[in-house]
Design a protein around this motif. Structure first.
Motif, PDB file in Angstrom:
ATOM      1  N   LEU A 112      -6.951   4.450  -5.921  1.00 26.84           N
ATOM      2  CA  LEU A 112      -6.312   5.498  -5.117  1.00 26.84           C
ATOM      3  C   LEU A 112      -6.344   6.855  -5.833  1.00 26.84           C
TER       4      LEU A 112
ATOM      5  N   LYS B 140       1.609   7.162  -6.335  1.00 21.45           N
ATOM      6  CA  LYS B 140       0.610   8.222  -6.541  1.00 21.45           C
ATOM      7  C   LYS B 140       1.250   9.613  -6.317  1.00 21.45           C
TER       8      LYS B 140
ATOM      9  N   ARG C 271       0.817  -1.209   0.000  1.00 24.34           N
ATOM     10  CA  ARG C 271       0.000   0.000   0.000  1.00 24.34           C
ATOM     11  C   ARG C 271       0.860   1.272   0.000  1.00 24.34           C
ATOM     12  N   GLU C 272       1.895   1.261   0.847  1.00 29.24           N
ATOM     13  CA  GLU C 272       2.766   2.451   0.890  1.00 29.24           C
ATOM     14  C   GLU C 272       3.453   2.681  -0.444  1.00 29.24           C
TER      15      GLU C 272
ATOM     16  N   LEU D 111       1.016   4.296  -2.672  1.00 20.94           N
ATOM     17  CA  LEU D 111       0.805   5.695  -2.289  1.00 20.94           C
ATOM     18  C   LEU D 111       2.012   6.547  -2.720  1.00 20.94           C
TER      19      LEU D 111
END
Ligand code: FAD
Length: 277
Positions: free
Chosen positions: A185, A154, A147-148, A151
């Protein structure tokens, strides 16, 4: 099947013979009308001059040339100077990366992550460049969590990148899932699969261990079984990578980016099998 655009990546040759060979490789690949040719850049500036020279040559030949630019170990002044050199040459596309600090190089320099480089390019040169960044469907080896990592990806897009090229992979599901998850996201920029044709198993295994790209066990076992029989490894590789590309195209990949390792044979064969002429 609607065939998407393609692009090819090279590394800067180290010798005049390597440069001559690469010119011939480029000529062969140019027949497929790629969107652009890119050229890697050694982090810490180790290939800086040769990258610039290769880009200058490709640009002079009339190709769309995209330099890679890695920021680790570098300074703002240094990066600014390169950006303006490229801008003045008429280069319109840059692949913006963090890079990996070469062993023995102590200072990380003035940029820590690629998102800082993307922001810097936009601050210095506005919308002049189309900026590509790296994406990792199987996740970057240093990421704290999936997930990190997404992110952080992104963050690069929101800093102003237009699109992304992925690390290579042999599992199409990893790519499709990554596209879906990053879309959730809020990432809508195109994510272009990076394609690594298979030439030599030992070389591929070494690269993959370093960069965190997975060679599925069944592929490893099959290629290990071929031992020194390079022809069988290559025939297997052509089959596997062509099927991977077919899946990616059928699933809507916006483009395909080939890691050529300065060779044309495997990329050409795969693209011919896919119907590119
Ligand atoms: P980043 O996006 O900065 O990510 C690096 C790591 O830091 C990731 O684990 C990420 O999750 C984490 N991270 C990112 N931002 C933050 C933040 N703000 N805070 C905390 N953690 C963060 N290398 C070269 O040296 N030269 C090249 O020419 C080159 N070309 C490449 C082309 C492609 C298409 C790809 C996929 C890779 C290329 N690489 C190249 C390799 C790349 O430089 C390495 O994979 C490097 O380790 C990471 O670069 P990055 O730009 O993805 O870094």
């Amino acid at each position: 099947m609607q065939l998407p655009p393609i692009s090819f990546e090279f590394f800067p040759p180290q010798t005049p013979e390597g440069a001559e060979k690469l010119t011939a490789v480029r000529q062969r690949l140019a027949t497929l009308k790629p969107e652009f040719f890119s050229c890697t850049f050694g982090a810490g500036g180790s290939t800086q001059d040769r990258t610039l020279e290769t880009i200058r040559l490709m640009h002079a030949e009339g190709h769309q040339a995209a330099p890679h630019l890695s920021c680790v170990g570098s300074t703002r002044d240094n990066i600014r100077s390169l950006l303006f050199t490229y801008k003045d040459m008429g280069i319109k596309r840059i692949v913006a990366l963090r890079g990996d600090l070469p062993s023995g190089m102590a200072s990380i320099g003035e940029f820590q992550y690629a998102n800082e480089l993307v922001s810097f390019i936009r601050a210095q040169t506005g919308e002049h460049f189309h900026i590509e960044v790296a994406a990792y469907p199987e996740f970057h080896p240093q990421a704290n969590s999936a997930r990190e990592d997404m992110l952080n990806f992104k963050r690069k897009i929101h800093a102003g990148a237009n699109s992304a090229i992925t690390q290579y992979f042999y599992n199409a599901d990893a790519y499709f899932r990554y596209v879906d998850e990053t879309h959730k996201l809020g990432v809508t920029a195109p994510i272009v699969p990076g394609i690594m044709p298979i030439m030599r198993y030992s070389q591929l295994a070494r690269f993959s261990d370093m960069c965190g790209a997975e060679i599925p066990r069944w592929m490893r076992k099959t290629m290990e079984g071929y031992g020194d029989d390079v022809e069988s490894v290559q025939a297997f590789g052509l089959d596997i990578v062509t099927k991977l590309c077919e899946k990616l195209i059928a699933g809507g990949a916006p483009s395909l980016h080939f890691y050529t390792l300065n060779q044309s044979k495997a990329s050409l064969e795969i693209l011919n099998r896919l119907g590119y002429r």
